[in-house]
Enzyme design. Structure first.
Site, mmCIF file in Angstrom:
data_model
loop_
_atom_site.group_PDB
_atom_site.id
_atom_site.type_symbol
_atom_site.label_atom_id
_atom_site.label_comp_id
_atom_site.label_asym_id
_atom_site.label_seq_id
_atom_site.Cartn_x
_atom_site.Cartn_y
_atom_site.Cartn_z
ATOM 1 N N SER A 94 96.525 29.761 -47.109
ATOM 2 C CA SER A 94 97.848 30.089 -47.660
ATOM 3 C C SER A 94 98.575 31.182 -46.901
ATOM 4 O O SER A 94 99.792 31.329 -47.046
ATOM 5 C CB SER A 94 97.720 30.497 -49.129
ATOM 6 O OG SER A 94 96.886 31.638 -49.277
ATOM 7 N N HIS A 100 99.282 37.368 -52.298
ATOM 8 C CA HIS A 100 100.048 37.170 -51.067
ATOM 9 C C HIS A 100 101.110 38.241 -50.838
ATOM 10 O O HIS A 100 101.588 38.863 -51.783
ATOM 11 C CB HIS A 100 100.711 35.786 -51.090
ATOM 12 C CG HIS A 100 99.742 34.668 -51.274
ATOM 13 N ND1 HIS A 100 99.503 34.087 -52.498
ATOM 14 C CD2 HIS A 100 98.929 34.038 -50.375
ATOM 15 C CE1 HIS A 100 98.591 33.141 -52.363
ATOM 16 N NE2 HIS A 100 98.214 33.092 -51.085
ATOM 17 N N ASP A 145 102.909 38.022 -54.740
ATOM 18 C CA ASP A 145 102.155 37.671 -55.939
ATOM 19 C C ASP A 145 100.803 38.373 -55.837
ATOM 20 O O ASP A 145 100.589 39.183 -54.936
ATOM 21 C CB ASP A 145 102.037 36.142 -56.126
ATOM 22 C CG ASP A 145 101.244 35.441 -55.015
ATOM 23 O OD1 ASP A 145 100.480 36.116 -54.307
ATOM 24 O OD2 ASP A 145 101.396 34.215 -54.870
#
Length: 354
Positions: A36, A332, A329
């Protein structure tokens, strides 16, 4: 008989055929593998709960579009591509909006939630690393059909390969509750197990033509808001998990040694160690020096646990200004943080490929 001047034709041939190999720079494309941290939207097209193709993700991206990037805006591959004079974004290979004409100058095969360990990809049902490589092989065939054998070989060998994963192997797999790997390996053994997979992966893409590689190390993963929150639940206070940070440091030492080894062993390869640990830790320890105000919690929701579907437009707590936050978040980074890290990497590591 009319005399023809062939000089313009020769010049046109030079401009069309030769110049792209010279003026285009030493990096004609950015090719991305990983999780990610670098996924630009591949997870949108697979059956997994780990997605981010909805607001408030992407609220600071072009046209405020949620693309599947786990960020409020752009992520490192986008900034790196721009820094090399290419497009300011790298499209996801599975995104139906793009085709080989787009992928010829940059393509992302990454899948959020994956790792070097195939067992890691099973946790959230995402693409394992072997599938990323299979997609890359398919891409090579499509590229050759599009630009021809000679130029395809040039792009493959001169492209910069960004490889960024490993955090999920530890946080979502080894250190997770009821982890099978934790019963099979000590932490030290598991680090060695992952390093072995890193070596195999690099050798595999090397055999497929990769020569310029940016290999990303682990961040101070114990300082992610999610891990701070877990520490609070364990009654250890709102602090970084030092055991996780120590694990990351030791892994990065092993990764650095592996890079030195492979640079000596594999003819023509050049692997650069893109280590984000130090600069992210500096941001966490002294956020004001980077223009941040908040480093303990993330922008989205309460900033403690929200990620993916828990971070959505219905959450009333999401911050109004992500530029004040290190984290977007609970797992991240914000676009601003990503750009600062990329600028540092370009200046200190990746400039060798310019």
């Amino acid at each position: 008989m009319k005399a023809y001047n062939f000089m313009p034709c020769i010049i046109l041939f030079f401009v069309q055929i030769i110049i792209p190999f010279v003026v285009g720079g030493k990096v004609p494309a950015i090719i991305v593998f990983g999780d990610s941290t670098v996924d630009t939207g591949n997870n949108n097209q697979i059956l997994t709960v780990l997605k981010s193709n909805f607001p408030p993700y992407g609220r600071d991206y072009y046209d405020n579009k949620a693309t599947g990037r786990f960020c409020n805006g752009r992520i490192p591959p986008d900034f790196i591509s721009e820094a090399f004079g290419l497009r300011p974004f790298v499209p996801a290979y599975l995104d139906p909006m793009y085709n080989i004409t787009d992928f010829a100058v940059g393509v992302c095969f990454a899948s959020a939630g994956t790792g070097y360990d195939t067992a890691t990809s099973h946790v959230l049902n995402v693409m394992p690393i072997w599938k990323e490589i299979e997609n890359y092989k398919e891409y090579q065939k499509r590229l050759e059909a599009y630009v021809g054998i000679q130029k395809s070989k040039y792009i493959i060998e001169e492209a910069l390969y960004i490889v960024s994963m490993g955090t999920n192997d530890f946080l979502e797999n080894y250190f997770a509750m009821q982890s099978v790997r934790a019963f099979q390996y000590t932490t030290e053994q598991y680090r060695g197990f992952i390093i072995g997979h890193v070596e195999n992966f690099i050798k595999e893409i090397y055999q497929l033509g990769a020569r310029k590689i940016s290999l990303t190390g682990l961040p101070p993963m114990g300082c992610l808001p999610l891990e701070r929150a877990a520490n609070m639940l364990r009654g250890q206070g709102d602090t970084c998990n030092n055991d996780y940070n120590d694990c990351a440091l030791k892994f990065n030492e092993m990764l650095s040694a592996l890079i030195q080894k492979l640079n000596k062993e594999l003819p023509g390869i050049r692997i650069a160690f893109a280590n984000p640990y130090g600069i992210i830790l500096q941001m966490v320890q002294n956020p004001a020096s980077f223009g941040f105000e908040v480093e303990r919690i993330a922008c989205c929701g309460t900033g403690l646990f929200e990620m993916s579907y828990l971070c959505n437009k219905l959450n009333p707590l999401t911050c109004p200004d992500p530029n004040k936050y290190v984290f977007w978040d609970s797992f991240h980074l914000t676009q601003k943080t990503n750009q600062i890290i990329t600028n540092s990497l370009m200046k200190n590591v990746l400039h060798q490929f310019v």
